[in-house]
Design a protein around this motif. Structure first.
Motif, PDB file in Angstrom:
ATOM      1  N   LEU A 253      36.671  57.067  37.930  1.00 39.27           N
ATOM      2  CA  LEU A 253      36.463  55.880  38.564  1.00 39.27           C
ATOM      3  C   LEU A 253      35.709  55.695  39.019  1.00 39.27           C
ATOM      4  O   LEU A 253      34.466  54.869  39.768  1.00 39.27           O
ATOM      5  CB  LEU A 253      37.605  54.749  38.564  1.00 39.27           C
TER       6      LEU A 253
ATOM      7  N   PRO B 195      37.048  49.266  34.625  1.00 41.89           N
ATOM      8  CA  PRO B 195      37.440  49.878  35.384  1.00 41.89           C
ATOM      9  C   PRO B 195      38.639  49.879  35.869  1.00 41.89           C
ATOM     10  O   PRO B 195      38.812  51.610  35.663  1.00 41.89           O
ATOM     11  CB  PRO B 195      36.948  48.769  36.758  1.00 41.89           C
TER      12      PRO B 195
ATOM     13  N   ASN C 221      32.105  53.677  38.881  1.00 39.85           N
ATOM     14  CA  ASN C 221      31.411  52.978  39.581  1.00 39.85           C
ATOM     15  C   ASN C 221      30.218  53.700  40.666  1.00 39.85           C
ATOM     16  O   ASN C 221      29.584  52.798  41.171  1.00 39.85           O
ATOM     17  CB  ASN C 221      32.376  52.208  40.943  1.00 39.85           C
TER      18      ASN C 221
ATOM     19  N   GLY D  73      37.324  54.319  44.157  1.00 39.62           N
ATOM     20  CA  GLY D  73      37.275  54.362  43.025  1.00 39.62           C
ATOM     21  C   GLY D  73      39.534  52.780  42.834  1.00 39.62           C
ATOM     22  O   GLY D  73      39.004  52.003  42.647  1.00 39.62           O
TER      23      GLY D  73
ATOM     24  N   VAL E  35      41.170  58.124  39.292  1.00 36.30           N
ATOM     25  CA  VAL E  35      40.921  57.010  39.825  1.00 36.30           C
ATOM     26  C   VAL E  35      39.456  58.303  40.373  1.00 36.30           C
ATOM     27  O   VAL E  35      38.426  57.214  40.524  1.00 36.30           O
ATOM     28  CB  VAL E  35      41.730  57.021  41.264  1.00 36.30           C
TER      29      VAL E  35
ATOM     30  N   GLY F 174      36.352  50.229  43.596  1.00 36.87           N
ATOM     31  CA  GLY F 174      37.136  49.521  42.683  1.00 36.87           C
ATOM     32  C   GLY F 174      37.686  48.043  41.918  1.00 36.87           C
ATOM     33  O   GLY F 174      37.489  47.375  41.588  1.00 36.87           O
TER      34      GLY F 174
ATOM     35  N   SER G  51      37.096  44.359  41.336  1.00 32.80           N
ATOM     36  CA  SER G  51      36.966  44.106  40.049  1.00 32.80           C
ATOM     37  C   SER G  51      38.022  43.042  40.262  1.00 32.80           C
ATOM     38  O   SER G  51      38.105  41.770  39.072  1.00 32.80           O
ATOM     39  CB  SER G  51      38.160  45.285  39.276  1.00 32.80           C
TER      40      SER G  51
ATOM     41  N   ILE H 284      39.332  52.613  32.851  1.00 30.83           N
ATOM     42  CA  ILE H 284      38.449  54.212  32.893  1.00 30.83           C
ATOM     43  C   ILE H 284      39.346  54.470  33.969  1.00 30.83           C
ATOM     44  O   ILE H 284      39.445  55.542  34.516  1.00 30.83           O
ATOM     45  CB  ILE H 284      37.646  53.606  33.661  1.00 30.83           C
ATOM     46  N   ALA H 285      40.226  53.134  35.078  1.00 32.30           N
ATOM     47  CA  ALA H 285      41.253  54.670  36.287  1.00 32.30           C
ATOM     48  C   ALA H 285      42.531  55.197  35.287  1.00 32.30           C
ATOM     49  O   ALA H 285      42.761  55.628  35.816  1.00 32.30           O
ATOM     50  CB  ALA H 285      41.278  53.307  37.007  1.00 32.30           C
TER      51      ALA H 285
END
Length: 432
Positions: free
Chosen positions: A254, A243, A258, A48, A251, A51, A55, A246-247
């Protein structure tokens, strides 16, 4: 009606598509198989946070070249000197952007520590290096695309996937997982890939007395930056912000998302990536009267390949992910099912979005990109549901938006066929 010869969209183009498909397929197989080990070495929290890092790097890399990297493909074959100057201009923009990203990460470190923790905040100082590697790789790829050296682009995909996979597994084993091993291995693998691409595109760095000054090509192609960069920024914000939102659900959530995204992106990269690389230079050279035919052919091919593949993945995803990656990744299987409609349409829309670039209707693409960005971000921010239901609705909504985009592409192609703008006049090549 023009009497220009019909562009080669069949045997030569298909050979190049299959060349890219072969390299991309091998790269995706390497990445997919490696993830079976990576998912067991790293926790969903580790992935996470990885990610979050990727990102930010993806956002920076998308705009680092200021769209002058894409412009490398546009000058006609008789203007090779302009393409070389554009490559130098894009590389300078990339270096400036990566340096700025490092500075921003240093300034934002206290905020990052408060939100994500000290370890990720420290590693975010390396985001500028990741941006440099990713964006310069794009500069080299567009140079290779211009010269139809697709086998080298295919090989670079294998090099990148192999390097990242091997380093993530090795570092994970030596360090027993952890965020530092995940990020460090990823950045090192990106560096190996850009080194290979730089070597294969080294003729872009040759100089000639015919090369126009960088300032001149910057002025000539400024519309690509003025119109194209906002579009890329909007797309990059969407790609990076999803992302991060979503976190907000956790986490670990995520990390599950991912893994699902990575696995489901394999057919997207395989089909859409190859079609985009091969048909971008051809779309740029297509005279009015032939664009609609190419659009229909590419779209039908992409949908015929993607719809059955994603239907199968949606069906078996919830059982397949725990089997392949371990029981703790069960939620990723349900995320994969939810993402299937969206990514199936992405396969068709991604290569066809180049029609807006080739016909210089990027303002239309920008208008769509704004909607395509705001809708998912608003839904993720305001959804009253749990993360699983939220992502399920997101997949359907995004697929519906892409259907609308395909309609826009077809309308733009038909308008161009009725007498679109001349590419070279718009760009300034050969203009009085």
């Amino acid at each position: 009606m023009t009497n220009a010869p019909e562009p080669d969209v069949r045997p030569g183009a298909l050979r190049q598509v299959f060349a890219l498909l072969g390299g991309t397929l091998l790269a995706q197989i390497i990445a997919f198989v490696a993830q079976m080990g990576v998912a067991r070495l790293y926790t969903d929290t580790d992935l996470g946070y990885l990610g979050v890092f990727t990102s930010a790097a993806t956002l920076g890399a998308a705009v680092a070249g200021a769209r002058f990297d894409l412009s490398i493909v546009l000058p006609s074959p008789g203007h090779e000197a302009s393409a070389r100057s554009l490559a130098r201009l894009a590389s300078r923009c990339v270096l400036a952007a990566s340096s700025l990203a490092t500075l921003v990460a240093a300034v934002a470190r206290p905020w990052l520590e408060e939100r994500y923790g000290r370890e990720l905040a420290a590693w975010m100082l390396a985001v500028g290096v990741s941006i440099l590697f990713l964006a310069q790789g794009q500069v080299c790829s567009y140079w290779l695309t211009r010269h139809r050296r697709f086998r080298y682009i295919a090989a670079s995909s294998v090099v990148r996937s192999g390097a990242i996979a091997a380093l993530q597994l090795l570092c994970g084993l030596l360090a027993s997982g952890g965020l530092g091993a995940a990020i460090g291995a990823t950045v090192a693998g990106q560096g190996i890939a850009v080194a290979y691409l730089s070597w294969r595109s080294r003729d872009a760095r040759t100089r000639s007395a015919e090369d126009p000054p960088v300032r001149e090509v910057a002025r000539r192609y400024r519309k690509m930056a003025l119109v194209g960069v906002p579009n890329v920024v909007v797309d990059a914000v969407r790609t990076s912000a999803i992302p991060l939102l979503i976190a907000g659900y956790g986490v670990a959530a995520l990390g599950q998302f991912n893994l699902a995204w990575m696995a489901m992106q394999a057919p997207v990269a395989l089909i859409a990536g190859a079609l985009s690389q091969v048909y971008l230079p051809r779309l740029s050279d297509t005279p009015p009267g032939q664009m609609t035919r190419i659009v229909v052919r590419v779209g039908a091919t992409a949908l015929a390949l993607s719809l059955p593949a994603f239907a199968v993945l949606a069906w078996v995803g919830p059982a397949l992910f725990p089997f392949l990656f371990g029981q703790r990744w069960e939620a990723a299987g349900y995320f994969a099912r939810a993402l299937a409609p969206w990514l199936a349409l992405t396969v068709a829309s991604s290569p066809l979005s180049n029609v807006f670039v080739a016909t210089y209707h990027q303002r239309r693409m920008l208008a769509f990109a704004c909607v395509y960005c705001l809708v998912p971000l608003a839904w993720l921010a305001l959804s009253p549901y749990r993360i699983e239901a939220t992502v399920g609705v997101l997949g359907v909504v995004m697929a519906s938006l892409l259907v609308g985009m395909l309609v826009m592409v077809l309308a733009t192609a038909r308008e161009y066929d009725r007498g679109g703008k001349n590419r070279s006049a718009w760009a300034g090549e050969g203009a009085a």
